[in-house]
Design a protein around this motif. Sequence first.
Motif, PDB file in Angstrom:
ATOM      1  N   ALA A  35       0.846  -1.195   0.000  1.00 39.63           N
ATOM      2  CA  ALA A  35       0.000   0.000   0.000  1.00 39.63           C
ATOM      3  C   ALA A  35       0.884   1.249   0.000  1.00 39.63           C
ATOM      4  O   ALA A  35       2.053   1.192   0.363  1.00 39.63           O
ATOM      5  N   THR A  36       0.284   2.362  -0.400  1.00 42.32           N
ATOM      6  CA  THR A  36       0.985   3.652  -0.293  1.00 42.32           C
ATOM      7  C   THR A  36       0.280   4.468   0.794  1.00 42.32           C
ATOM      8  O   THR A  36      -0.310   3.915   1.698  1.00 42.32           O
ATOM      9  N   GLY A  37       0.329   5.792   0.687  1.00 44.74           N
ATOM     10  CA  GLY A  37      -0.316   6.648   1.685  1.00 44.74           C
ATOM     11  C   GLY A  37       0.634   6.948   2.834  1.00 44.74           C
ATOM     12  O   GLY A  37       1.795   6.522   2.823  1.00 44.74           O
ATOM     13  N   GLY A  38       0.120   7.652   3.825  1.00 42.79           N
ATOM     14  CA  GLY A  38       0.960   8.059   4.950  1.00 42.79           C
ATOM     15  C   GLY A  38       1.304   6.907   5.873  1.00 42.79           C
ATOM     16  O   GLY A  38       2.436   6.799   6.363  1.00 42.79           O
ATOM     17  N   THR A  39       0.354   6.020   6.099  1.00 40.82           N
ATOM     18  CA  THR A  39       0.516   4.999   7.145  1.00 40.82           C
ATOM     19  C   THR A  39       1.745   4.095   6.973  1.00 40.82           C
ATOM     20  O   THR A  39       2.509   3.937   7.930  1.00 40.82           O
ATOM     21  N   LEU A  66      -1.454  -1.962  -4.487  1.00 39.13           N
ATOM     22  CA  LEU A  66      -2.920  -1.918  -4.520  1.00 39.13           C
ATOM     23  C   LEU A  66      -3.464  -1.054  -5.644  1.00 39.13           C
ATOM     24  O   LEU A  66      -4.488  -1.380  -6.237  1.00 39.13           O
ATOM     25  N   ASP A  67      -2.789   0.087  -5.888  1.00 44.65           N
ATOM     26  CA  ASP A  67      -3.461   1.055  -6.741  1.00 44.65           C
ATOM     27  C   ASP A  67      -2.510   2.067  -7.364  1.00 44.65           C
ATOM     28  O   ASP A  67      -1.337   2.159  -6.978  1.00 44.65           O
ATOM     29  N   TYR A  80       2.187   6.671  -7.570  1.00 42.57           N
ATOM     30  CA  TYR A  80       2.533   5.641  -6.598  1.00 42.57           C
ATOM     31  C   TYR A  80       3.771   4.857  -7.043  1.00 42.57           C
ATOM     32  O   TYR A  80       4.426   4.215  -6.217  1.00 42.57           O
ATOM     33  N   GLY A 132      -3.851   0.049   4.361  1.00 40.36           N
ATOM     34  CA  GLY A 132      -4.244   1.151   5.228  1.00 40.36           C
ATOM     35  C   GLY A 132      -5.762   1.195   5.173  1.00 40.36           C
ATOM     36  O   GLY A 132      -6.411   0.379   4.521  1.00 40.36           O
ATOM     37  N   ILE A 133      -6.359   2.177   5.847  1.00 38.21           N
ATOM     38  CA  ILE A 133      -7.813   2.317   5.781  1.00 38.21           C
ATOM     39  C   ILE A 133      -8.164   3.792   5.633  1.00 38.21           C
ATOM     40  O   ILE A 133      -7.569   4.648   6.302  1.00 38.21           O
ATOM     41  N   GLY A 134      -9.093   4.081   4.731  1.00 37.88           N
ATOM     42  CA  GLY A 134      -9.534   5.467   4.547  1.00 37.88           C
ATOM     43  C   GLY A 134     -10.516   5.849   5.644  1.00 37.88           C
ATOM     44  O   GLY A 134     -11.124   4.972   6.288  1.00 37.88           O
ATOM     45  N   HIS A 138     -12.571   2.978   3.131  1.00 35.45           N
ATOM     46  CA  HIS A 138     -12.064   2.367   1.891  1.00 35.45           C
ATOM     47  C   HIS A 138     -10.794   1.566   2.149  1.00 35.45           C
ATOM     48  O   HIS A 138     -10.024   1.861   3.051  1.00 35.45           O
ATOM     49  N   PHE A 141      -8.484   1.672  -3.307  1.00 41.96           N
ATOM     50  CA  PHE A 141      -9.344   2.819  -3.595  1.00 41.96           C
ATOM     51  C   PHE A 141     -10.785   2.342  -3.778  1.00 41.96           C
ATOM     52  O   PHE A 141     -11.549   2.910  -4.544  1.00 41.96           O
ATOM     53  N   ARG A 167      -3.039  16.516   0.542  1.00 36.42           N
ATOM     54  CA  ARG A 167      -1.866  16.933   1.319  1.00 36.42           C
ATOM     55  C   ARG A 167      -0.555  16.561   0.625  1.00 36.42           C
ATOM     56  O   ARG A 167       0.490  17.115   0.930  1.00 36.42           O
ATOM     57  N   LYS A 202      -8.506   8.037  12.452  1.00 41.99           N
ATOM     58  CA  LYS A 202      -8.984   6.702  12.088  1.00 41.99           C
ATOM     59  C   LYS A 202      -9.834   6.055  13.192  1.00 41.99           C
ATOM     60  O   LYS A 202     -10.299   4.934  13.039  1.00 41.99           O
TER      61      LYS A 202
HETATM   62  C1  F6R Z   1      -3.006   3.307  -0.564  1.00 37.33           C
HETATM   63  C2  F6R Z   1      -4.413   2.955  -0.455  1.00 37.33           C
HETATM   64  C3  F6R Z   1      -5.358   3.655   0.467  1.00 37.33           C
HETATM   65  C4  F6R Z   1      -4.738   4.107   1.793  1.00 37.33           C
HETATM   66  C5  F6R Z   1      -5.780   4.838   2.628  1.00 37.33           C
HETATM   67  C6  F6R Z   1      -5.199   5.365   3.931  1.00 37.33           C
HETATM   68  O1  F6R Z   1      -2.357   2.494  -1.514  1.00 37.33           O
HETATM   69  O2  F6R Z   1      -4.822   2.094  -1.151  1.00 37.33           O
HETATM   70  O3  F6R Z   1      -6.455   2.808   0.733  1.00 37.33           O
HETATM   71  O4  F6R Z   1      -4.242   3.004   2.478  1.00 37.33           O
HETATM   72  O5  F6R Z   1      -6.305   5.913   1.912  1.00 37.33           O
HETATM   73  O6  F6R Z   1      -4.272   6.365   3.635  1.00 37.33           O
HETATM   74  P1  F6R Z   1      -3.314   6.976   4.745  1.00 37.33           P
HETATM   75  O7  F6R Z   1      -2.366   5.904   5.143  1.00 37.33           O
HETATM   76  O8  F6R Z   1      -2.598   8.111   4.048  1.00 37.33           O
HETATM   77  O9  F6R Z   1      -4.187   7.433   5.863  1.00 37.33           O
END
Ligand code: F6R
Length: 242
Positions: A35-39, A66-67, A80, A132-134, A138, A141, A167, A202
């Motif tokens: 996964a990407t994102g901050g986490t 993932l995406d 990504y 991670g979790i949105g 989500h 994505f 961000r 979260k």
């Molecule tokens: C990233 C992804 C997303 C993130 C989610 C949480 O590849 O698929 O589902 O895991 O948006 O993002 P963060 O970690 O930035 O809070």
Amino acid sequence: MQLIKAKDYHDLCHKAAELILRKVKGQKKLTLGLATGGTPQGVYRILVEEARQNGTTYQHVTTFNLDEYVGLPPDHPQSYHTYMNKKLFDFIDIPPQNVHIPDGMAENLEEECRRYEQMIDQSGGIDLQLLGIGINGHIGFNEPGTSFHSFTHVVKLEESTRIANSRFFSSLEEVPAFAVTMGIASIMKSKEILLLAVGKRKAEVLQRLIYGEVTEELPASVLKMHQHVTIIADEEALSSLS
Ligand code: F6R
């Protein structure tokens, strides 16, 4: 679902990295979903540092992300592809041909989605999928309302997701409106899943995930139907549970 409590982000990253490293060192052939994102950034930092110190090899590892955003070339600073190279792949010895990230620039995106799903299957499936979790629940994505039967597909991003991800861009307008993502069914095919949740932001979604029902309105809730899921969450993310 097994829930592991971490004290803070630092502790969470160490616990997640430990779990990943056990697989990297313990399996002759390993397919990781990333996964990407901050986490996961802190997790990747630990993997990089560990490889630098101990010479841990990733020659036997294959990865599937993932995406990816639609319309961003791989070398775009916010793609990504760039994220993964800068945070992990540039610093470990994984063979470039073992790395897979959806091509958001493909002329035929439907075809790209089919190709990606096939490649996952041909690799023997994902052994460990990192998620991670949105804030809207989500995963990947896959926004609320996504079918639990979905495989890799193109999605229109929700406004809340674009705002959350702005961000990383200089303005909201620059955040792409579409992405290619592994589907819920693609994620559920993984043999094992590790979901990370960090921070107060979260807390509400984690509470809904743990106590709520399984519904397509909360994509992450599908994980309750998987037999091997570990959630690692820090104290802030767990603060709405008690
Ligand atoms: C990233 C992804 C997303 C993130 C989610 C949480 O590849 O698929 O589902 O895991 O948006 O993002 P963060 O970690 O930035 O809070």
